[in-house]
Scaffold this active site. Structure first.
Site, PDB file in Angstrom:
ATOM      1  N   CYS A 240       1.161  -1.071   0.225  1.00 57.88           N
ATOM      2  CA  CYS A 240      -0.246   0.203  -0.078  1.00 57.88           C
ATOM      3  C   CYS A 240       0.586   1.558   0.430  1.00 57.88           C
ATOM      4  CB  CYS A 240      -0.753  -0.187   1.220  1.00 57.88           C
ATOM      5  SG  CYS A 240      -2.244  -0.978   1.524  1.00 57.88           S
TER       6      CYS A 240
HETATM    7  O1  KQY Z   1      -4.533  -0.816   1.519  1.00 56.93           O
HETATM    8  C1  KQY Z   1      -4.285   0.275   0.977  1.00 56.93           C
HETATM    9  N1  KQY Z   1      -3.823  -0.059  -0.367  1.00 56.93           N
HETATM   10  C2  KQY Z   1      -3.732   1.228   1.342  1.00 56.93           C
HETATM   11  C3  KQY Z   1      -4.212   1.360   2.855  1.00 56.93           C
HETATM   12  C4  KQY Z   1      -5.461   2.820   3.321  1.00 56.93           C
HETATM   13  C5  KQY Z   1      -4.777   3.184   4.338  1.00 56.93           C
HETATM   14  C6  KQY Z   1      -6.067   4.332   4.844  1.00 56.93           C
HETATM   15  N2  KQY Z   1      -5.674   4.376   6.346  1.00 56.93           N
END
Ligand code: KQY
Length: 363
Positions: A355
């Protein structure tokens, strides 16, 4: 000089490559938000710096940083990591950065999706996402890369592609009313066909339990190569993940990829279950939309790793499971080095290594 194309990647002969294909760089963004990252984001900065250093040994890292944090970031990152002044509201580069597409002639362009903090007015995680929304275009301008502006709210973590025509996503996220309530599933597929250059969609029902992104696919599954995926797996029938991963497996077993191949599915154990400790919760500044309370279940998953050239960088999340996950990843990727980096601080923010990174393909 960056130019915005009015056509689509598909019309121009571009496709999004798989993460297992060669990469020229990896984008990241520096953490600052005090309602995401505990203790003023200090521990998260250590974690991001460790991820950047590990990735940078395989692929050059470009870190986007606000003006206020330039000096701190520079002092914490290896000299060879490029630091560029581009601010964001939060630091999830997978979701706010461009999704890159390539053609057969070495061309490289970026797809700039609309971003609304994982749900906008419906269930977004913060109210002002203007810097996040602007980041992809700024990155492309800075790098002189051409851009497509996609008419769709989408985060990069909500899709996985194999580079050979297949896209895997979750219905929980892409059909959530917080993203594109005016579009049907068929209309979303049409847009993804055009902007990712894919043909075939695999819709998993749900992502990881209690994932505040509405079940991003990148937290439950990873495409590791053509017709080959890893899936987070749970054998505890009392755990909500038990049914979720079985639903995913059922879909994968019934489907073929764009080239008509059945999937090989590797199972990765679920870490934990993991929960926010009292000390961790106390260090996070409360905000309206992001709730962080003691004892809350964390959406931890080893599937949230990055494949980057000859390395796989995965999160260490649970001493009881980390080595099992590493062994499985070694078997899946015999020709890549498997590097584990402490992922707890990133997990507290709601995601993990995949992420916070976005690969730029070799082009
Ligand atoms: O899963 C993702 N690609 C991003 C996670 C975002 C979390 C926001 N607090």
């Amino acid at each position: 000089m960056s130019r915005t194309h009015e056509s689509t990647p598909r019309a121009d002969g571009f496709r999004m490559p798989g993460e297992h294909e060669p990469q020229q760089a990896v984008l990241m963004a520096w953490p600052e938000r005090r309602d995401t990252w505990r203790e003023g984001a200090g521990p998260a900065r250590q974690a991001f710096a460790a991820v950047a250093a590990a990735v940078n040994e395989a692929t050059p890292v470009i870190m986007c940083v606000s003006a206020e944090q330039l000096q701190t970031a520079r002092s914490m990152l290896p000299d060879s990591v490029e630091v560029v002044e581009i601010p964001c509201n939060d630091s999830w580069m997978r979701d706010i950065g461009p999704s890159y597409v390539v053609d057969d002639r070495g061309g490289l362009r970026g797809v700039d999706w609309h971003f609304n903090a994982w749900g906008g007015e419906v269930n977004g995680l913060y109210e002002d996402w203007s810097l996040d929304e602007a980041l992809a275009e700024k990155v492309l301008q800075k790098r002189g890369e051409d851009r497509y502006r996609a008419p769709l709210v989408l985060e990069g973590g909500s899709i996985h592609v194999d580079g050979e025509g297949t896209c895997i996503t979750t219905a929980e996220c892409l059909l959530h009313p917080g993203r594109n309530p005016q579009l049907s599933q068929a209309e979303i597929e049409d847009l993804l066909r055009d902007y990712l250059g894919v043909e075939k969609f695999i819709w998993l029902p749900r992502g990881v339990y209690n994932d505040e992104t509405d079940g991003h696919v990148d937290n439950i599954l990873h495409i590791v190569g053509p017709a080959e995926v890893v899936l987070t797996w749970c054998d505890d029938a009392q755990d909500p993940m038990y049914d979720i991963c079985r639903e995913c497996l059922k879909v994968l077993e019934a489907e073929q990829d764009a080239k008509g191949r059945s999937f090989t599915v590797h199972r990765l154990p679920l870490p934990g279950p993991l929960y926010i400790s009292e000390e961790e919760a106390a260090g996070i500044e409360p905000s309206e939309s992001m709730k962080r309370s003691t004892g809350e279940r964390l959406a931890g998953s080893y599937a949230n790793f990055l494949i980057t050239n000859d390395r796989v960088v995965f999160p260490l999340l649970d001493p009881a499971q980390d080595e099992i996950a590493r062994t499985i990843l070694r078997q899946i990727f015999p020709h890549r080095e498997i590097v584990g980096i402490e992922g707890r601080e990133i997990l507290l923010g709601g995601g993990n290594i995949h992420c916070i990174t976005q690969q730029i393909p070799a082009g």
